[in-house]
Design an enzyme around this catalytic site. Structure first.
Site, PDB file in Angstrom:
ATOM      1  N   ASP A 125       0.982  -1.125  -0.013  1.00 47.42           N
ATOM      2  CA  ASP A 125      -0.085   0.039  -0.047  1.00 47.42           C
ATOM      3  C   ASP A 125       0.746   1.180   0.079  1.00 47.42           C
ATOM      4  OD1 ASP A 125      -2.746  -1.149  -0.003  1.00 47.42           O
ATOM      5  OD2 ASP A 125      -2.628  -1.545   2.225  1.00 47.42           O
ATOM      6  N   GLY A 129      -6.219   4.033   3.322  1.00 46.64           N
ATOM      7  CA  GLY A 129      -5.452   4.895   4.240  1.00 46.64           C
ATOM      8  C   GLY A 129      -4.923   4.304   5.387  1.00 46.64           C
ATOM      9  N   GLY A 173      -4.873   0.720   8.033  1.00 43.66           N
ATOM     10  CA  GLY A 173      -5.121  -0.911   8.096  1.00 43.66           C
ATOM     11  C   GLY A 173      -6.020  -0.762   9.574  1.00 43.66           C
ATOM     12  N   ASP A 214     -10.038  -5.462  -0.796  1.00 42.03           N
ATOM     13  CA  ASP A 214      -8.863  -5.071   0.103  1.00 42.03           C
ATOM     14  C   ASP A 214      -9.435  -4.333   1.244  1.00 42.03           C
ATOM     15  OD1 ASP A 214      -6.393  -4.138   1.197  1.00 42.03           O
ATOM     16  OD2 ASP A 214      -6.107  -2.667  -0.518  1.00 42.03           O
ATOM     17  N   GLY A 253     -10.104  -5.136   5.752  1.00 42.99           N
ATOM     18  CA  GLY A 253     -10.887  -5.867   6.871  1.00 42.99           C
ATOM     19  C   GLY A 253     -11.029  -7.265   6.418  1.00 42.99           C
ATOM     20  N   GLY A 290      -4.112  -7.885   5.586  1.00 49.60           N
ATOM     21  CA  GLY A 290      -3.256  -7.067   6.321  1.00 49.60           C
ATOM     22  C   GLY A 290      -3.230  -7.728   7.655  1.00 49.60           C
TER      23      GLY A 290
HETATM   24 ZN    ZN Z   1      -4.136  -2.170  -0.708  1.00 53.09          ZN
END
Ligand code: ZN
Length: 188
Positions: free
Chosen positions: A5, A112, A114, A145, A147, A167
């Site tokens: 990211d 923006g 995580g 992408d 959650g 992530g």
């Molecule tokens: Zn991403």
């Protein structure tokens, strides 16, 4: 794949990951790099990201540059291009470009940061995009992408997602390899 990211502190209120960082990681692995750029002017960074080792560059439809120009710049490097859309953006914004790209990424959190919870409206977008993909003349990956957890994965796959980006679910786990394997083998 490894998903990066890239954030410029302008398109999103956060900074993260520069081309030299990606190039440094490229020194230690040949796995595909899926580079998601959340930046105001994606065109400025395409050459540097391609040189750093990106295999896919996904930029936002909400960014300031002409999408066709950015897609052409990515393709000029012989790598794959993707378009991301933020949760509030309707899929109609990306439909005109689906014939030119390899991946579409309906974000399931605000870009923006995580650690946010999955927004269910992403499932409807995935389903709507999945209806369109058979009409295209080339394969189009549908990535999700934000959650994504082991509970969310089957729901996203059922709607047509082909790539799951995770992530926090992985890095926040004490057994990241177990989470990765669960996500990779998830089915509807
Ligand atoms: Zn991403």
């Amino acid at each position: 794949m490894l998903h990066f990211d890239v954030m410029d502190g302008d398109f999103v209120p956060n900074f993260g990951i520069s081309p030299p960082f990606i190039a440094a990681v490229r020194q230690i692995t040949q796995i595909p790099f899926d580079v998601h750029i959340m930046v105001t002017h994606p065109l400025r960074y395409i050459d540097a990201l391609a040189a750093a080792g990106a295999n896919i560059i996904t930029f936002h439809i909400e960014s300031a540059d002409n999408p066709e120009t950015v897609i052409s710049a990515i393709k000029a490097h012989g790598i794959k291009s993707g378009l991301a859309l933020s949760p509030k953006t309707p899929i109609s914004a990306v439909i005109p470009y689906l014939t030119d790209i390899d991946l579409v990424l309906p974000m399931s959190v605000e870009p923006g940061f995580g650690g946010q919870a999955f927004q269910q409206n992403a499932l409807e977008k995935i389903a709507a995009l999945h209806q369109i993909t058979p009409k295209l003349k080339h394969p189009l990956d549908i990535s999700v992408d934000g959650g994504v957890t082991t509970e969310i994965a089957p729901l996203a796959i059922r709607q047509g997602a082909t790539i799951l980006v995770a992530g926090t679910a992985i890095f926040g786990s004490k057994q990241p390899e177990v989470i990765i394997e669960t996500l990779r083998t998830a089915t509807t």
